[in-house]
Write a protein that holds these residues in place. Structure first.
Motif, PDB file in Angstrom:
ATOM      1  N   HIS A 158      33.468  22.106  39.477  1.00 46.69           N
ATOM      2  CA  HIS A 158      34.444  21.527  38.562  1.00 46.69           C
ATOM      3  C   HIS A 158      33.807  20.716  37.452  1.00 46.69           C
ATOM      4  O   HIS A 158      34.520  20.134  36.632  1.00 46.69           O
ATOM      5  CB  HIS A 158      35.421  20.621  39.332  1.00 46.69           C
ATOM      6  N   GLN A 159      32.492  20.639  37.448  1.00 46.67           N
ATOM      7  CA  GLN A 159      31.821  19.841  36.444  1.00 46.67           C
ATOM      8  C   GLN A 159      30.789  20.688  35.712  1.00 46.67           C
ATOM      9  O   GLN A 159      30.161  21.561  36.300  1.00 46.67           O
ATOM     10  CB  GLN A 159      31.121  18.636  37.092  1.00 46.67           C
ATOM     11  N   ASP A 160      30.626  20.404  34.439  1.00 41.81           N
ATOM     12  CA  ASP A 160      29.610  21.051  33.629  1.00 41.81           C
ATOM     13  C   ASP A 160      28.308  20.285  33.828  1.00 41.81           C
ATOM     14  O   ASP A 160      28.034  19.284  33.172  1.00 41.81           O
ATOM     15  CB  ASP A 160      30.044  21.036  32.166  1.00 41.81           C
ATOM     16  N   VAL A 161      27.499  20.740  34.786  1.00 39.40           N
ATOM     17  CA  VAL A 161      26.305  20.004  35.197  1.00 39.40           C
ATOM     18  C   VAL A 161      25.356  19.826  34.027  1.00 39.40           C
ATOM     19  O   VAL A 161      24.868  18.722  33.757  1.00 39.40           O
ATOM     20  CB  VAL A 161      25.613  20.723  36.375  1.00 39.40           C
ATOM     21  N   MET A 162      25.076  20.911  33.318  1.00 41.97           N
ATOM     22  CA  MET A 162      24.151  20.823  32.201  1.00 41.97           C
ATOM     23  C   MET A 162      24.692  19.923  31.091  1.00 41.97           C
ATOM     24  O   MET A 162      23.940  19.193  30.442  1.00 41.97           O
ATOM     25  CB  MET A 162      23.864  22.221  31.652  1.00 41.97           C
ATOM     26  N   GLY A 163      25.992  19.967  30.877  1.00 43.19           N
ATOM     27  CA  GLY A 163      26.584  19.122  29.847  1.00 43.19           C
ATOM     28  C   GLY A 163      26.464  17.645  30.176  1.00 43.19           C
ATOM     29  O   GLY A 163      26.174  16.828  29.299  1.00 43.19           O
ATOM     30  N   VAL A 164      26.689  17.281  31.443  1.00 35.98           N
ATOM     31  CA  VAL A 164      26.559  15.880  31.837  1.00 35.98           C
ATOM     32  C   VAL A 164      25.124  15.405  31.659  1.00 35.98           C
ATOM     33  O   VAL A 164      24.864  14.314  31.151  1.00 35.98           O
ATOM     34  CB  VAL A 164      27.024  15.700  33.299  1.00 35.98           C
ATOM     35  N   LEU A 165      24.163  16.247  32.064  1.00 37.99           N
ATOM     36  CA  LEU A 165      22.762  15.864  31.933  1.00 37.99           C
ATOM     37  C   LEU A 165      22.353  15.726  30.465  1.00 37.99           C
ATOM     38  O   LEU A 165      21.591  14.821  30.099  1.00 37.99           O
ATOM     39  CB  LEU A 165      21.873  16.899  32.631  1.00 37.99           C
ATOM     40  N   GLU A 166      22.853  16.600  29.627  1.00 36.79           N
ATOM     41  CA  GLU A 166      22.564  16.473  28.198  1.00 36.79           C
ATOM     42  C   GLU A 166      23.161  15.195  27.627  1.00 36.79           C
ATOM     43  O   GLU A 166      22.571  14.557  26.754  1.00 36.79           O
ATOM     44  CB  GLU A 166      23.095  17.691  27.442  1.00 36.79           C
ATOM     45  N   ASP A 167      24.329  14.814  28.124  1.00 36.17           N
ATOM     46  CA  ASP A 167      24.938  13.573  27.652  1.00 36.17           C
ATOM     47  C   ASP A 167      24.109  12.359  28.059  1.00 36.17           C
ATOM     48  O   ASP A 167      23.974  11.400  27.297  1.00 36.17           O
ATOM     49  CB  ASP A 167      26.356  13.442  28.207  1.00 36.17           C
ATOM     50  N   VAL A 168      23.561  12.395  29.277  1.00 36.94           N
ATOM     51  CA  VAL A 168      22.686  11.306  29.705  1.00 36.94           C
ATOM     52  C   VAL A 168      21.462  11.231  28.801  1.00 36.94           C
ATOM     53  O   VAL A 168      21.021  10.146  28.407  1.00 36.94           O
ATOM     54  CB  VAL A 168      22.277  11.507  31.180  1.00 36.94           C
ATOM     55  N   CYS A 169      20.908  12.398  28.472  1.00 38.97           N
ATOM     56  CA  CYS A 169      19.755  12.411  27.574  1.00 38.97           C
ATOM     57  C   CYS A 169      20.129  11.877  26.200  1.00 38.97           C
ATOM     58  O   CYS A 169      19.358  11.131  25.583  1.00 38.97           O
ATOM     59  CB  CYS A 169      19.201  13.827  27.456  1.00 38.97           C
ATOM     60  N   GLU A 170      21.297  12.243  25.709  1.00 38.51           N
ATOM     61  CA  GLU A 170      21.730  11.762  24.396  1.00 38.51           C
ATOM     62  C   GLU A 170      21.847  10.245  24.399  1.00 38.51           C
ATOM     63  O   GLU A 170      21.416   9.569  23.450  1.00 38.51           O
ATOM     64  CB  GLU A 170      23.069  12.394  24.029  1.00 38.51           C
ATOM     65  N   GLU A 171      22.384   9.719  25.480  1.00 35.68           N
ATOM     66  CA  GLU A 171      22.520   8.261  25.568  1.00 35.68           C
ATOM     67  C   GLU A 171      21.155   7.581  25.613  1.00 35.68           C
ATOM     68  O   GLU A 171      20.938   6.551  24.970  1.00 35.68           O
ATOM     69  CB  GLU A 171      23.340   7.900  26.809  1.00 35.68           C
ATOM     70  N   SER A 172      20.219   8.164  26.359  1.00 35.06           N
ATOM     71  CA  SER A 172      18.889   7.560  26.437  1.00 35.06           C
ATOM     72  C   SER A 172      18.138   7.711  25.117  1.00 35.06           C
ATOM     73  O   SER A 172      17.394   6.806  24.711  1.00 35.06           O
ATOM     74  CB  SER A 172      18.087   8.196  27.577  1.00 35.06           C
ATOM     75  N   LEU A 173      18.326   8.842  24.430  1.00 32.24           N
ATOM     76  CA  LEU A 173      17.640   9.039  23.153  1.00 32.24           C
ATOM     77  C   LEU A 173      18.105   8.028  22.108  1.00 32.24           C
ATOM     78  O   LEU A 173      17.319   7.609  21.249  1.00 32.24           O
ATOM     79  CB  LEU A 173      17.871  10.456  22.639  1.00 32.24           C
ATOM     80  N   GLN A 174      19.380   7.652  22.182  1.00 36.07           N
ATOM     81  CA  GLN A 174      19.867   6.658  21.239  1.00 36.07           C
ATOM     82  C   GLN A 174      19.181   5.319  21.437  1.00 36.07           C
ATOM     83  O   GLN A 174      19.046   4.528  20.495  1.00 36.07           O
ATOM     84  CB  GLN A 174      21.386   6.486  21.395  1.00 36.07           C
ATOM     85  N   ALA A 175      18.709   5.061  22.666  1.00 32.70           N
ATOM     86  CA  ALA A 175      18.080   3.776  22.964  1.00 32.70           C
ATOM     87  C   ALA A 175      16.555   3.837  22.890  1.00 32.70           C
ATOM     88  O   ALA A 175      15.920   2.883  22.433  1.00 32.70           O
ATOM     89  CB  ALA A 175      18.509   3.291  24.356  1.00 32.70           C
ATOM     90  N   THR A 176      15.949   4.942  23.359  1.00 31.73           N
ATOM     91  CA  THR A 176      14.488   5.008  23.437  1.00 31.73           C
ATOM     92  C   THR A 176      13.863   5.762  22.264  1.00 31.73           C
ATOM     93  O   THR A 176      12.691   5.550  21.952  1.00 31.73           O
ATOM     94  CB  THR A 176      14.052   5.682  24.744  1.00 31.73           C
ATOM     95  N   ASN A 177      14.610   6.681  21.642  1.00 35.20           N
ATOM     96  CA  ASN A 177      14.099   7.527  20.565  1.00 35.20           C
ATOM     97  C   ASN A 177      12.979   8.438  21.077  1.00 35.20           C
ATOM     98  O   ASN A 177      12.743   8.546  22.279  1.00 35.20           O
ATOM     99  CB  ASN A 177      13.608   6.686  19.378  1.00 35.20           C
ATOM    100  N   PHE A 178      12.307   9.076  20.159  1.00 33.37           N
ATOM    101  CA  PHE A 178      11.148   9.906  20.456  1.00 33.37           C
ATOM    102  C   PHE A 178      10.129   9.660  19.348  1.00 33.37           C
ATOM    103  O   PHE A 178      10.412   8.968  18.371  1.00 33.37           O
ATOM    104  CB  PHE A 178      11.524  11.393  20.543  1.00 33.37           C
TER     105      PHE A 178
END
Length: 792
Positions: free
Chosen positions: A397-417
């Protein structure tokens, strides 16, 4: 600016080695172009290692004169003999008798980064240094144990590029202040008897660090431009070993299965990194390089699993209950010093189990982070996300890859690359960055073994970071990549190989659950289930029968002394467990001067062919799609139509609420059920805890007003239209339609043999337009009837 050899920033790419011997000494010559150096090793005393580095740089005639003098001086003892040519010194080792010299005899190119080659160690040899050495039975046994660490598998080195450090460290920290990162130097114990490894890099040209892990590289053709994708995984030598014998963290804060994965996306206009920095543009030559670093490691509390031959899944036991979480404090302080703040923690272990195993660690880890977090200042606190990935994938019932990408997006906003120059995207298309970008912080991922779920999560995170890196290089108009495009296919294959390699090193088998399992593309196939069963059996056999010998070999190779655990009396400050300097934002010390590797790469002094250059023969997207249907298609566009693509493949919003399923564990709760939610900005919502009532009320409220109603509607629309085009060619036949109507009439008790025609159903078939229009009308009517029949 031309660097002098006495400058500590000078990087000497010694790459051609020759071993000579006399009765009393070994002479090793190392050459690059027309510069030569000499290393002398004494052979008279088998119990003492005497290595002398000649500081003189010789040219061709001077080296020839030196060798002639050594030859003449040793004529009475047999003279000077050439033993072999090799590619580098791994180190020196001694067991019970004399010393041994370990040399690299074969190599292969696996990467090219800024003009610097990265090699894989294909074959090594072990040479006895002393003339006379008696090999006892104990010596033979220890030698056989040492050689169980196969140096011809997954060991990598580079002559002119510091492979132990990240690209950001190499390009932003001056060579005078930059040391080898000995955490990832697996031959540290072997080189320590002969060289000082703590001095800044460049002062000893003979040190050749070997990393253990994974290196892969591919190129992506974007019309007339070429993008290089490089993946480097470095395994830590601290607390390394087999699966059930190294778990959790040790007293020093080192965790098991610790791997730093660096993803480098570059578009160099020339092969080297670029021109040296100028006063006008400090990063003039590094704007084509980006790097993203993520981290995996075991849960940093002291726990273990007692492995035996009868239990394939041993119970998890927490060995020491430290109320101040000293090992975890040391571990996170080290992460802050290496990567900066903030630290994002993604915990993927299970929260619901019939017999508690992983859930024990879930509550312990949540309490650990909550305790340590209360002493960190605001803005530097660790962001903790606990999400049962296995249950999410199982429920469907959950989009596993989508949730993980959202976590990455949130971390990228804080840590950058890391990006070594200003952004290359269109200034009119969103915000435009005019200065270099540094990565401040790290995303830490773990499951119970840091293997299957962790690798799938790291792929999803890497996919989102990949889009941002391409966007910074000006290759995408939006930093979001769809699935089923050539570039993501290349990234998927690289992370499959990455996960398999690390799994083999830690457990002795490949991955059990791959990325496709969590994308729900191949999970239902029998071949996938049979492969997973085979890998589970292989893991059980290796963990039960072979891991003890494997652990002994690793300990002997790394110099780990087998002894009883001795717990340190010294403890860090319980409140200020972190080093305040580690919370300071990282800056640019000074851009490292570019090593002059033109001759090393192009070799203008010898006859060579362009087809033999590694950059020309590197793996590319053509390996996966040799004959694309559309030769002018972009490698970043999905090959599937939008209505057939999965929900996670569509262009997602910049920041969806990723925490609706990923809630931290309450530090006070003894069970593993989440009791707090987290807002999108990373702050824990304590008010919601006070407002929550009985769990039954929450379940009823969730059934009447689901929080993810928009997501459910999106998935429902996708599933209802997913099969439309596929079934249009198989269910549009007239005979199939007759069968459906016949079955429906039999179910209603009507006469099923009555003639069914288009006129009976009220359909009109055009007479004009030819057979093509008639067939199209029949197909459309059949689809309409089939849709009505399904809804009924």
């Amino acid at each position: 600016m031309t660097l002098q050899e006495d400058d500590p920033a000078y990087l000497s790419s010694l790459s051609k080695f020759t071993l000579f011997e006399t009765k009393s000494r070994f002479y090793i010559t190392a050459s690059t172009a027309d510069t030569h150096r000499v290393l002398k090793i004494d052979r008279t005393d088998p119990t003492q290692l005497s290595v002398v580095e000649d500081a003189t740089a010789y040219d061709d005639s001077e080296l020839d004169l030196l060798l002639r003098m050594v030859q003449d001086g040793n004529k009475s003892q047999g003279g000077l003999e050439k033993v072999l040519e090799f590619h580098g010194i791994v180190g020196f080792v001694r067991f019970t008798a004399g010393w041994y010299l370990i040399l690299i005899t074969k190599r292969s190119v696996v990467g090219l980064l800024g003009g610097h080659y990265i090699y894989h160690c294909d074959e090594t040899t072990l040479i006895t240094i002393a003339n006379k050495s008696e090999r006892t039975s104990q010596e033979t046994r220890m030698l056989n144990t040492f050689q169980q660490v196969d140096l011809s598998k997954n060991f990598y080195f580079s002559y002119s590029y510091d492979i132990t450090n990240t690209l950001q460290t190499n390009l932003t920290v001056s060579a005078a202040n930059r040391n080898w990162n000995t955490r990832f130097m697996w031959n540290h114990h072997l080189l320590s008897p002969a060289f000082d490894l703590e001095e800044p890099k460049g002062r000893s040209r003979w040190i050749l660090p070997l990393i253990h892990g994974f290196v892969d590289q591919a190129k992506i053709g974007v019309f007339t431009r070429t993008v290089y994708l490089t993946l480097i995984a470095r395994r830590s030598r601290h607390y390394a070993g087999a699966r059930f014998l190294t778990r959790g963290a040790n007293e020093q804060g080192h965790v098991a299965n610790e791997v730093e994965t660096e993803q480098i996306v570059s578009e160099p206009l020339a092969t080297p990194f670029g021109l040296p920095p100028s006063t006008q543009s400090q990063f003039s030559g590094y704007g084509g390089y980006t790097s993203f670093v993520q981290y995996r490691g075991s849960i940093p509390v002291m726990w273990h699993q007692e492995s035996n031959q009868m239990t394939p899944r041993p119970p998890i036991e927490i060995t020491i209950k430290d109320p101040f979480y000293t090992p975890a404090a040391k571990h996170f302080d080290d992460l802050l010093g290496r990567y900066g703040a903030p630290i994002f923690i993604l915990n993927l272990i299970k929260s619901r189990e019939t017999v508690p195993r992983e859930s024990k660690l879930l509550a312990e880890y949540g309490q650990c982070v909550a305790y340590l977090n209360q002493f960190l200042p605001e803005g530097k606190k660790m962001r903790y996300i606990a999400w049962d990935m296995a249950q999410a994938a199982k429920s469907g019932h959950q989009d596993v890859m989508g949730v993980l990408e959202d976590v990455c997006e949130e971390s990228l906003q804080a840590t950058n690359f890391f990006h070594g120059g200003p952004a290359r995207n269109d200034p009119n298309n969103g915000p435009h960055r005019t200065s270099p970008l540094l990565q401040q912080g790290i995303l830490r991922v773990n499951c119970v073994d840091c293997l299957d779920r962790t690798n799938a999560a790291q792929f999803a995170i890497a996919k989102r970071a990949f889009g941002h890196q391409l966007y910074a290089l000006g290759l995408l108009s939006s930093p979001y990549l769809p699935f089923s495009c050539d570039a993501v296919d290349v990234l998927t294959e690289m992370y499959h190989d990455h996960g398999d390699t690390l799994a083999w090193q830690y457990t002795g088998s490949a991955l059990v659950n791959r990325v496709d399992t969590y994308r729900r593309t191949k999970a239902a196939q029998w071949s996938s289930h049979s492969r997973d069963l085979l890998e589970n059996i292989r893991r059980f056999y290796n963990n039960s029968m072979l891991d003890a010998d494997k652990q002994a070999a690793i300990n002997l190779f790394l110099g780990v002394e087998p002894s009883l655990p001795v717990y340190e009396q010294h403890r860090p400050n319980y409140r200020q467990w972190f080093t305040p300097e580690h919370l300071e934002p990282k800056g640019i010390d000074a851009l490292a001067p570019v090593n002059e590797v033109y001759r090393e790469y192009y070799k203008p002094h010898i006859l060579s062919q362009f087809q033999r250059l590694y950059a020309f023969t590197m793996n590319s997207t053509s390996r996966f799609h040799a004959k694309p249907k559309n030769e002018h298609a972009s490698p970043f566009e999905s090959r599937l139509p939008p209505d057939l693509a999965s929900p996670s493949s569509a262009s997602s919003n910049a920041r969806r609420i990723a925490r609706r399923w990923a809630a931290p564990v309450s530090a006070e709760a003894g069970d593993a059920s989440p009791s707090r939610d987290v807002d999108g900005d990373g702050r824990q919502s304590r008010d919601r805890v006070e407002k929550e009532g009985h769990p039954i009320e929450a379940i009823v409220e969730g059934l009447y007003e689901p929080r993810d109603m928009s997501q459910r509607v999106q998935e429902y629309e996708w599933y209802t239209h997913y099969h439309a085009d596929d079934l249009s060619h198989t269910l549009g036949e007239e005979k199939d339609l007759q069968l459906y109507i016949r079955a429906g009439r039999l179910a209603e008790g009507q006469d099923a043999d009555q003639l069914i025609s288009h006129e009976t159903l009220g359909w009109t078939i055009p007479d004009a337009g030819g057979e093509a229009n008639k067939a199209e009308a029949i197909r459309a009517n059949n689809l309409a009837f089939y849709d009505t029949w399904l809804r009924a």
